[in-house]
Design a protein around this motif. Structure first.
Motif, PDB file in Angstrom:
ATOM      1  N   VAL A  23       7.569  -4.553  -3.258  1.00  0.00           N
ATOM      2  CA  VAL A  23       6.412  -5.339  -2.817  1.00  0.00           C
ATOM      3  C   VAL A  23       5.357  -4.374  -2.306  1.00  0.00           C
ATOM      4  CG1 VAL A  23       5.545  -7.072  -1.203  1.00  0.00           C
ATOM      5  CG2 VAL A  23       7.855  -7.298  -2.153  1.00  0.00           C
ATOM      6  N   THR A  24       4.106  -4.623  -2.669  1.00  0.00           N
ATOM      7  CA  THR A  24       3.045  -3.755  -2.178  1.00  0.00           C
ATOM      8  C   THR A  24       1.803  -4.586  -1.919  1.00  0.00           C
ATOM      9  OG1 THR A  24       1.857  -1.697  -2.595  1.00  0.00           O
ATOM     10  CG2 THR A  24       1.999  -3.219  -4.427  1.00  0.00           C
ATOM     11  N   TYR A  25       0.925  -4.104  -1.037  1.00  0.00           N
ATOM     12  CA  TYR A  25      -0.377  -4.755  -0.941  1.00  0.00           C
ATOM     13  C   TYR A  25      -1.351  -4.037  -1.847  1.00  0.00           C
ATOM     14  CZ  TYR A  25      -1.156  -1.257   2.775  1.00  0.00           C
ATOM     15  OH  TYR A  25      -1.238  -0.103   3.499  1.00  0.00           O
ATOM     16  N   TRP A  26      -2.146  -4.836  -2.518  1.00  0.00           N
ATOM     17  CA  TRP A  26      -3.050  -4.282  -3.532  1.00  0.00           C
ATOM     18  C   TRP A  26      -4.362  -3.893  -2.873  1.00  0.00           C
ATOM     19  CZ3 TRP A  26      -1.109  -2.653  -7.828  1.00  0.00           C
ATOM     20  CH2 TRP A  26      -1.984  -2.191  -8.806  1.00  0.00           C
ATOM     21  N   ASP A  27      -4.429  -2.620  -2.434  1.00  0.00           N
ATOM     22  CA  ASP A  27      -5.618  -2.194  -1.688  1.00  0.00           C
ATOM     23  C   ASP A  27      -6.582  -1.402  -2.552  1.00  0.00           C
ATOM     24  OD1 ASP A  27      -3.889  -0.001  -1.960  1.00  0.00           O
ATOM     25  OD2 ASP A  27      -4.725   0.976  -0.209  1.00  0.00           O
ATOM     26  N   GLY A  28      -7.712  -1.095  -1.976  1.00  0.00           N
ATOM     27  CA  GLY A  28      -8.670  -0.223  -2.641  1.00  0.00           C
ATOM     28  C   GLY A  28      -9.683  -0.922  -3.519  1.00  0.00           C
ATOM     29  N   VAL A  29      -9.624  -2.227  -3.598  1.00  0.00           N
ATOM     30  CA  VAL A  29     -10.630  -2.942  -4.399  1.00  0.00           C
ATOM     31  C   VAL A  29     -11.957  -2.924  -3.644  1.00  0.00           C
ATOM     32  CG1 VAL A  29     -11.307  -5.205  -5.296  1.00  0.00           C
ATOM     33  CG2 VAL A  29      -8.961  -4.408  -5.593  1.00  0.00           C
ATOM     34  N   ARG A  30     -12.976  -2.357  -4.272  1.00  0.00           N
ATOM     35  CA  ARG A  30     -14.286  -2.229  -3.625  1.00  0.00           C
ATOM     36  C   ARG A  30     -15.382  -2.715  -4.566  1.00  0.00           C
ATOM     37  NH1 ARG A  30     -11.233  -1.820  -0.192  1.00  0.00           N
ATOM     38  NH2 ARG A  30     -10.932  -0.173   1.343  1.00  0.00           N
ATOM     39  N   GLU A  67      -1.081 -14.498  -0.256  1.00  0.00           N
ATOM     40  CA  GLU A  67      -2.491 -14.633  -0.615  1.00  0.00           C
ATOM     41  C   GLU A  67      -3.354 -13.732   0.256  1.00  0.00           C
ATOM     42  OE1 GLU A  67      -3.254 -18.872  -0.835  1.00  0.00           O
ATOM     43  OE2 GLU A  67      -1.574 -19.109  -2.212  1.00  0.00           O
ATOM     44  N   TYR A  68      -4.640 -13.672  -0.086  1.00  0.00           N
ATOM     45  CA  TYR A  68      -5.494 -12.612   0.442  1.00  0.00           C
ATOM     46  C   TYR A  68      -5.588 -12.568   1.975  1.00  0.00           C
ATOM     47  CZ  TYR A  68      -9.491 -15.682   1.498  1.00  0.00           C
ATOM     48  OH  TYR A  68     -10.310 -16.630   2.025  1.00  0.00           O
ATOM     49  N   TYR A  69      -5.702 -11.331   2.447  1.00  0.00           N
ATOM     50  CA  TYR A  69      -5.948 -11.060   3.871  1.00  0.00           C
ATOM     51  C   TYR A  69      -6.716  -9.757   3.977  1.00  0.00           C
ATOM     52  CZ  TYR A  69      -1.671  -8.201   3.277  1.00  0.00           C
ATOM     53  OH  TYR A  69      -0.726  -7.303   2.834  1.00  0.00           O
ATOM     54  N   GLN A  70      -7.226  -9.491   5.145  1.00  0.00           N
ATOM     55  CA  GLN A  70      -8.036  -8.293   5.394  1.00  0.00           C
ATOM     56  C   GLN A  70      -7.349  -7.023   4.898  1.00  0.00           C
ATOM     57  OE1 GLN A  70     -11.070  -7.533   6.998  1.00  0.00           O
ATOM     58  NE2 GLN A  70     -10.585  -5.378   6.781  1.00  0.00           N
ATOM     59  N   ASP A  71      -8.086  -6.202   4.167  1.00  0.00           N
ATOM     60  CA  ASP A  71      -7.564  -4.924   3.683  1.00  0.00           C
ATOM     61  C   ASP A  71      -7.223  -4.016   4.875  1.00  0.00           C
ATOM     62  OD1 ASP A  71      -7.169  -2.383   2.621  1.00  0.00           O
ATOM     63  OD2 ASP A  71      -8.688  -2.636   1.069  1.00  0.00           O
ATOM     64  N   PRO A  72      -5.928  -3.696   5.045  1.00  0.00           N
ATOM     65  CA  PRO A  72      -5.526  -2.893   6.214  1.00  0.00           C
ATOM     66  C   PRO A  72      -6.038  -1.459   6.154  1.00  0.00           C
ATOM     67  CG  PRO A  72      -3.647  -3.268   4.757  1.00  0.00           C
ATOM     68  CD  PRO A  72      -4.788  -4.057   4.185  1.00  0.00           C
ATOM     69  N   THR A  73      -6.542  -1.033   5.012  1.00  0.00           N
ATOM     70  CA  THR A  73      -6.992   0.358   4.894  1.00  0.00           C
ATOM     71  C   THR A  73      -8.463   0.529   5.249  1.00  0.00           C
ATOM     72  OG1 THR A  73      -7.566   0.188   2.530  1.00  0.00           O
ATOM     73  CG2 THR A  73      -5.290   0.767   3.067  1.00  0.00           C
ATOM     74  N   THR A  74      -9.138  -0.553   5.641  1.00  0.00           N
ATOM     75  CA  THR A  74     -10.530  -0.427   6.050  1.00  0.00           C
ATOM     76  C   THR A  74     -10.861  -1.402   7.171  1.00  0.00           C
ATOM     77  OG1 THR A  74     -12.848  -0.623   5.326  1.00  0.00           O
ATOM     78  CG2 THR A  74     -11.270  -2.001   4.199  1.00  0.00           C
ATOM     79  N   ASP A  76     -13.820  -2.656   7.370  1.00  0.00           N
ATOM     80  CA  ASP A  76     -14.849  -3.503   6.777  1.00  0.00           C
ATOM     81  C   ASP A  76     -14.268  -4.851   6.354  1.00  0.00           C
ATOM     82  OD1 ASP A  76     -16.931  -4.613   5.332  1.00  0.00           O
ATOM     83  OD2 ASP A  76     -17.531  -2.691   4.472  1.00  0.00           O
ATOM     84  N   GLU A  77     -14.768  -5.896   6.970  1.00  0.00           N
ATOM     85  CA  GLU A  77     -14.189  -7.227   6.760  1.00  0.00           C
ATOM     86  C   GLU A  77     -14.457  -7.809   5.373  1.00  0.00           C
ATOM     87  OE1 GLU A  77     -15.529  -9.692   9.926  1.00  0.00           O
ATOM     88  OE2 GLU A  77     -14.504  -8.497  11.459  1.00  0.00           O
ATOM     89  N   LYS A  78     -15.286  -7.132   4.649  1.00  0.00           N
ATOM     90  CA  LYS A  78     -15.618  -7.626   3.305  1.00  0.00           C
ATOM     91  C   LYS A  78     -14.425  -7.573   2.353  1.00  0.00           C
ATOM     92  CE  LYS A  78     -19.144  -5.012   1.965  1.00  0.00           C
ATOM     93  NZ  LYS A  78     -19.729  -4.208   3.048  1.00  0.00           N
ATOM     94  N   TRP A  79     -13.525  -6.616   2.601  1.00  0.00           N
ATOM     95  CA  TRP A  79     -12.518  -6.315   1.579  1.00  0.00           C
ATOM     96  C   TRP A  79     -11.155  -6.880   1.931  1.00  0.00           C
ATOM     97  CZ3 TRP A  79     -15.526  -5.418  -2.122  1.00  0.00           C
ATOM     98  CH2 TRP A  79     -16.695  -4.659  -1.949  1.00  0.00           C
ATOM     99  N   VAL A  80     -10.473  -7.342   0.907  1.00  0.00           N
ATOM    100  CA  VAL A  80      -9.180  -7.991   1.117  1.00  0.00           C
ATOM    101  C   VAL A  80      -8.112  -7.406   0.188  1.00  0.00           C
ATOM    102  CG1 VAL A  80     -10.307 -10.155   1.790  1.00  0.00           C
ATOM    103  CG2 VAL A  80      -9.598  -9.834  -0.588  1.00  0.00           C
ATOM    104  N   VAL A  81      -6.866  -7.737   0.490  1.00  0.00           N
ATOM    105  CA  VAL A  81      -5.736  -7.377  -0.385  1.00  0.00           C
ATOM    106  C   VAL A  81      -4.878  -8.627  -0.606  1.00  0.00           C
ATOM    107  CG1 VAL A  81      -5.616  -4.996   0.444  1.00  0.00           C
ATOM    108  CG2 VAL A  81      -4.244  -6.759   1.567  1.00  0.00           C
ATOM    109  N   VAL A  82      -4.007  -8.564  -1.598  1.00  0.00           N
ATOM    110  CA  VAL A  82      -2.939  -9.559  -1.739  1.00  0.00           C
ATOM    111  C   VAL A  82      -1.625  -8.781  -1.828  1.00  0.00           C
ATOM    112  CG1 VAL A  82      -4.334 -11.298  -2.950  1.00  0.00           C
ATOM    113  CG2 VAL A  82      -3.071  -9.582  -4.279  1.00  0.00           C
ATOM    114  N   ASP A  83      -0.510  -9.448  -1.560  1.00  0.00           N
ATOM    115  CA  ASP A  83       0.788  -8.809  -1.743  1.00  0.00           C
ATOM    116  C   ASP A  83       1.342  -9.167  -3.112  1.00  0.00           C
ATOM    117  OD1 ASP A  83       0.559  -7.789   0.750  1.00  0.00           O
ATOM    118  OD2 ASP A  83       2.239  -8.876   1.635  1.00  0.00           O
ATOM    119  N   LEU A  84       1.793  -8.140  -3.815  1.00  0.00           N
ATOM    120  CA  LEU A  84       2.392  -8.327  -5.141  1.00  0.00           C
ATOM    121  C   LEU A  84       3.829  -7.858  -5.113  1.00  0.00           C
ATOM    122  CD1 LEU A  84      -0.478  -6.936  -7.422  1.00  0.00           C
ATOM    123  CD2 LEU A  84      -0.009  -9.323  -6.850  1.00  0.00           C
ATOM    124  N   ARG A  85       4.687  -8.613  -5.796  1.00  0.00           N
ATOM    125  CA  ARG A  85       6.083  -8.231  -5.921  1.00  0.00           C
ATOM    126  C   ARG A  85       6.408  -8.002  -7.396  1.00  0.00           C
ATOM    127  NH1 ARG A  85      10.975  -9.235  -3.339  1.00  0.00           N
ATOM    128  NH2 ARG A  85      10.022 -10.544  -1.783  1.00  0.00           N
TER     129      ARG A  85
END
Length: 136
Positions: A23-30, A67-74, A76-85
């Motif tokens: 399982v991972t969170y899908w980060d880095g989408v900008r 489902e989406y939540y705040q990107d933990p790597t930033t 900036d509240e604009k960006w979100v991640v989802v968890d994928l398995r």
DNA sequence: GCCAACGTTGGC
DNA sequence: GCCAACGTTGGC
């Protein structure tokens, strides 16, 4: 239920790493369009995993588990991640070359909007790709 | 390494 | 709000 495709450069985050993490969170989408797609993902949606740059092929299937939540790597509240398995590894990777050469897949976002890193896949395209990987 | 296709930024 | 300049992605 919807179907999606996400891209990752293998040297940043490969399918093998995904298999290890489970399982991972899908980060880095900008990118706003990709971000909006992340926000549309629902628990249980299936997501194809594509290797860009190196490989250039669809290698596996993942499933949205959160489902989406705040990107933990930033901050900036604009960006979100989802968890994928991890769901499945494709029996046979489906290459971009093959997709491009297949008339049934010519409307797929991967070709039409090659720069977008998170995109929706039509159900029929999704099924078609799974069938392709199973039949050979 | 080049370039097409976008996306973003900033001057006006 | 337009658009030129610049930056990024990703295929080749």
């Amino acid at each position: 239920m919807k179907y999606w495709l996400v891209k990752s450069e293998p040297f940043k985050y490969s399918w093998n790493m995904m298999l290890k993490d489970k399982v991972t969170y899908w980060d880095g989408v900008r990118n706003y369009q990709a971000r909006n797609n992340l926000k549309l993902m629902k628990k249980g949606d299936l997501v194809l995993f594509y290797h860009s740059n190196e490989g250039k092929e669809i290698v596996g299937i993942t499933k949205v588990v959160k489902e989406y939540y705040q990107d933990p790597t930033t901050e900036d509240e604009k960006w979100v991640v989802v968890d994928l398995r991890v769901d499945k590894t494709l029996k046979r990777p489906i290459s971009l070359k093959e997709i491009k050469g297949d008339n049934n897949l010519k409307d797929i976002g991967l070709i039409r909007q090659s720069r977008l890193s998170v995109m929706e896949i039509k159900k029929e395209h999704f099924k078609y790709i799974i069938n392709l990987s199973n039949e050979k």
